[in-house]
Design a protein around this motif. Structure first.
Motif, mmCIF file in Angstrom:
data_model
loop_
_atom_site.group_PDB
_atom_site.id
_atom_site.type_symbol
_atom_site.label_atom_id
_atom_site.label_comp_id
_atom_site.label_asym_id
_atom_site.label_seq_id
_atom_site.Cartn_x
_atom_site.Cartn_y
_atom_site.Cartn_z
ATOM 1 N N GLU A 2 0.804 -1.215 0.000
ATOM 2 C CA GLU A 2 0.000 0.000 0.000
ATOM 3 C C GLU A 2 0.838 1.267 0.000
ATOM 4 O O GLU A 2 0.334 2.342 -0.313
ATOM 5 N N TRP A 3 2.133 1.191 0.301
ATOM 6 C CA TRP A 3 2.992 2.373 0.345
ATOM 7 C C TRP A 3 3.780 2.588 -0.937
ATOM 8 O O TRP A 3 4.386 3.643 -1.124
ATOM 9 N N VAL A 4 3.813 1.619 -1.827
ATOM 10 C CA VAL A 4 4.587 1.777 -3.061
ATOM 11 C C VAL A 4 3.934 2.808 -3.976
ATOM 12 O O VAL A 4 4.632 3.684 -4.511
ATOM 13 N N ASP A 5 2.632 2.757 -4.162
ATOM 14 C CA ASP A 5 1.954 3.739 -5.022
ATOM 15 C C ASP A 5 2.146 5.173 -4.521
ATOM 16 O O ASP A 5 2.474 6.056 -5.318
ATOM 17 N N SER A 129 5.758 -10.472 5.543
ATOM 18 C CA SER A 129 5.076 -9.174 5.591
ATOM 19 C C SER A 129 5.006 -8.634 7.020
ATOM 20 O O SER A 129 4.724 -7.460 7.222
ATOM 21 N N THR A 130 5.289 -9.476 8.010
ATOM 22 C CA THR A 130 5.271 -9.047 9.413
ATOM 23 C C THR A 130 6.650 -8.654 9.928
ATOM 24 O O THR A 130 6.766 -8.180 11.063
ATOM 25 N N TRP A 131 7.686 -8.832 9.113
ATOM 26 C CA TRP A 131 9.028 -8.487 9.565
ATOM 27 C C TRP A 131 9.143 -6.983 9.775
ATOM 28 O O TRP A 131 8.892 -6.197 8.857
ATOM 29 N N PRO A 132 9.546 -6.541 10.963
ATOM 30 C CA PRO A 132 9.723 -5.102 11.172
ATOM 31 C C PRO A 132 11.013 -4.606 10.520
ATOM 32 O O PRO A 132 11.947 -5.369 10.266
ATOM 33 N N VAL A 133 11.046 -3.330 10.278
ATOM 34 C CA VAL A 133 12.273 -2.658 9.841
ATOM 35 C C VAL A 133 13.052 -2.309 11.100
ATOM 36 O O VAL A 133 12.483 -1.829 12.083
ATOM 37 N N VAL A 134 14.344 -2.563 11.081
ATOM 38 C CA VAL A 134 15.236 -2.058 12.117
ATOM 39 C C VAL A 134 16.296 -1.239 11.403
ATOM 40 O O VAL A 134 16.754 -1.609 10.320
ATOM 41 N N MET A 148 6.790 -1.415 10.384
ATOM 42 C CA MET A 148 6.317 -0.978 9.068
ATOM 43 C C MET A 148 7.103 -1.682 7.979
ATOM 44 O O MET A 148 8.118 -2.309 8.241
ATOM 45 N N THR A 149 6.624 -1.519 6.755
ATOM 46 C CA THR A 149 7.300 -2.099 5.599
ATOM 47 C C THR A 149 8.448 -1.207 5.145
ATOM 48 O O THR A 149 8.548 -0.044 5.551
ATOM 49 N N PHE A 153 8.719 2.934 5.279
ATOM 50 C CA PHE A 153 9.885 3.562 5.894
ATOM 51 C C PHE A 153 10.491 4.597 4.948
ATOM 52 O O PHE A 153 10.735 5.735 5.333
ATOM 53 N N VAL A 154 10.718 4.225 3.694
ATOM 54 C CA VAL A 154 11.293 5.146 2.715
ATOM 55 C C VAL A 154 10.364 6.348 2.526
ATOM 56 O O VAL A 154 10.817 7.498 2.524
ATOM 57 N N TYR A 155 9.082 6.101 2.387
ATOM 58 C CA TYR A 155 8.117 7.190 2.212
ATOM 59 C C TYR A 155 8.195 8.184 3.366
ATOM 60 O O TYR A 155 8.245 9.392 3.157
ATOM 61 N N ARG A 156 8.234 7.672 4.578
ATOM 62 C CA ARG A 156 8.262 8.546 5.750
ATOM 63 C C ARG A 156 9.580 9.293 5.879
ATOM 64 O O ARG A 156 9.611 10.445 6.291
ATOM 65 N N VAL A 157 10.695 8.653 5.518
ATOM 66 C CA VAL A 157 11.995 9.336 5.504
ATOM 67 C C VAL A 157 11.938 10.539 4.568
ATOM 68 O O VAL A 157 12.448 11.616 4.874
#
Length: 180
Positions: A2-5, A129-134, A148-149, A153-157
């Motif tokens: 959902e964050w790629v688009d 899909s449940t793996w968190p980002v660290v 989050m995915t 993460f990239v979007y929010r950065v």
């Protein structure tokens, strides 16, 4: 996915998507990669950086791919267990055991030009899909965990100035993706 688009939209990226064969990487990891990440690489297939800051490891390649990076980190830790200290408390997936497909540990998916490192905390017994980002802002700093995915993460950065120490939104007003 959902964050790629939204990431495509905010960067104005318009290249044609490319399909990749992830089977070799997934075989080496003993686990599937998150579908969100595969879609991110499919849509941003050309090697490049987000806002000249965030680099997402490639699907395939000799040096900047998820597989090449994973194998290099695993060899480094297996060859010298003291190297594993910089990945504590998580460790690199599969570096300390020979049992493929069983384990927990870090798998790097990206980094920044200023030494930030982005990983998944992989668990081969769980849905990827449940793996968190660290992530961490410096190799000597502790990891921060984000539920989050990779694409979120990239979007929010890129877009949220208040998004922890990783954000570039306050200095780069209009996010973009530039190929090399």
């Amino acid at each position: 996915m959902e964050w790629v688009d939204p990431l495509v939209a905010v960067t104005g990226w318009s290249a044609e998507p490319v399909e990749f064969d992830w089977s070799g990487t997934e075989r080496a990891l003993g686990a599937r990669l998150p579908a969100d990440f595969k879609e991110l690489r499919r849509r941003f297939a050309e090697w490049g950086a987000f806002s000249d800051h965030v680099l997402v490891l490639e699907a395939q390649g000799d040096t900047e791919s998820v597989l090449a990076n994973y194998e290099s980190l695993r060899r480094s830790v297996r060859g010298n267990p003291d190297n594993g200290r910089i990945f504590e408390p998580f460790g690199i997936l599969g570096a300390n055991d020979e049992s493929k497909g069983k384990g927990k540990g870090l798998v790097q998916w990206g980094y920044s030009f200023i030494e930030e490192e982005y990983y998944w905390l992989a668990d081969t017994s769980q849905d990827p899909s449940t793996w968190p980002v660290v992530a961490r802002v410096d190799p000597l700093e502790p990891f921060q965990r984000f539920g989050m995915t990779a694409s979120e993460f990239v979007y929010r950065v890129l877009t949220e100035a208040e998004f922890s120490a990783f954000s570039v939104a306050a200095t780069i007003e209009t996010p973009y993706y530039r190929t090399f």
